[in-house]
Design a protein around this motif. Structure first.
Motif, mmCIF file in Angstrom:
data_model
loop_
_atom_site.group_PDB
_atom_site.id
_atom_site.type_symbol
_atom_site.label_atom_id
_atom_site.label_comp_id
_atom_site.label_asym_id
_atom_site.label_seq_id
_atom_site.Cartn_x
_atom_site.Cartn_y
_atom_site.Cartn_z
ATOM 1 N N GLY A 295 -12.532 -53.341 -11.957
ATOM 2 C CA GLY A 295 -12.917 -53.388 -13.361
ATOM 3 C C GLY A 295 -11.684 -53.550 -14.225
ATOM 4 O O GLY A 295 -10.721 -52.795 -14.088
ATOM 5 N N ILE B 98 -15.386 -57.909 -14.262
ATOM 6 C CA ILE B 98 -15.184 -57.446 -12.888
ATOM 7 C C ILE B 98 -14.682 -58.603 -12.018
ATOM 8 O O ILE B 98 -15.217 -59.704 -12.060
ATOM 9 C CB ILE B 98 -16.484 -56.883 -12.290
ATOM 10 N N VAL C 48 -14.314 -52.431 -18.512
ATOM 11 C CA VAL C 48 -15.108 -51.789 -17.456
ATOM 12 C C VAL C 48 -14.512 -50.426 -17.122
ATOM 13 O O VAL C 48 -13.369 -50.333 -16.699
ATOM 14 C CB VAL C 48 -15.170 -52.683 -16.203
ATOM 15 N N ILE D 204 -17.849 -48.515 -11.946
ATOM 16 C CA ILE D 204 -18.598 -49.499 -11.154
ATOM 17 C C ILE D 204 -19.299 -48.780 -10.010
ATOM 18 O O ILE D 204 -18.714 -47.915 -9.371
ATOM 19 C CB ILE D 204 -17.658 -50.563 -10.525
ATOM 20 N N PHE E 22 -22.294 -51.464 -13.962
ATOM 21 C CA PHE E 22 -21.011 -51.028 -14.518
ATOM 22 C C PHE E 22 -21.180 -50.543 -15.949
ATOM 23 O O PHE E 22 -22.122 -50.925 -16.648
ATOM 24 C CB PHE E 22 -19.958 -52.147 -14.440
ATOM 25 N N SER F 187 -19.548 -50.491 -19.610
ATOM 26 C CA SER F 187 -18.641 -51.200 -20.500
ATOM 27 C C SER F 187 -18.341 -50.239 -21.646
ATOM 28 O O SER F 187 -19.266 -49.805 -22.343
ATOM 29 C CB SER F 187 -19.307 -52.474 -21.021
#
Length: 202
Positions: free
Chosen positions: A57, A63, A85, A88, A97, A99
């Motif tokens: 990330g 990613i 990110v 994950i 994931f 954000s």
């Protein structure tokens, strides 16, 4: 007699050397940067896939997957990959994931990005953990449990968990244990979220 003793001593010493070689491990590492193909040097999370690939990330480029030799973008061309990110995890072939400022997203096996979960009152999405079909989402001011199959929240912002800060998560056969600054909790295999002491007192 002296030669016999020297041979025995030599045998013992060579045995000790082979024992220390057997127990000792040599670790090596490689510093990977943009010079090796990484789009950004600023990375924020890692997740190993079952096939050994490493999902990385980044802080602004989404990613990236690293197979030990090459970097490939996980997100398909034309899809939104402008994410900071922070966490994950995987359920099957789908990548979930967090954000940081935008919410929770899913990348399917074709690289398509879909928004899964987002709330305007959440400031900072910090991490995501998958357990069976459930996603555990920690933020700066709340804790959510999301069912990926029904696409519904199972728990959110429970009163004792306001301003919860999860410091560690431990996966066990009985469920997930969350160590936090405000007590420890267990999410059981029967989808109950209870204080850890109550789980062990039953």
């Amino acid at each position: 007699m002296i030669i016999k003793r020297l041979l025995i001593l030599l045998a013992v010493l060579s045995g000790l050397v082979s024992i220390t070689d057997g127990f000792g491990q040599i670790y090596s590492y490689k510093n990977i940067t943009h010079r090796n193909g990484l789009p950004l040097n600023s990375t924020s999370s890692l997740k190993e896939k079952k096939d050994g690939g490493i999902l990385i990330g980044t802080q602004g480029a989404g990613i990236i997957e690293y197979d030990g030799y090459n970097f490939t973008e996980v997100v398909a061309h034309g899809e939104d990959n402008r994410h900071f990110v922070t966490g994950i995890d995987l359920i099957g072939n789908d990548i979930y994931f967090t954000s940081r400022y935008r919410g929770v997203f899913k990348v399917d096996e074709h690289g398509k990005v879909m928004s899964v979960f987002s709330r305007k009152d959440i400031r900072d999405y910090q991490n995501i953990i998958a357990y069976n079909q459930y996603l555990f989402i920690t933020t700066s001011n709340a804790f959510f449990i999301f069912d990926s199959k029904s696409k519904k929240e199972v728990h959110h912002n429970l009163p004792p968990l306001q301003e919860l800060h999860v410091t560690q998560t431990i996966a066990t056969e009985q469920g997930l244990i969350f160590l936090t600054r405000k007590g420890h909790y267990m999410f059981t295999s029967t989808a109950q979220f209870i204080p850890l002491f109550r789980y062990f007192s039953n």
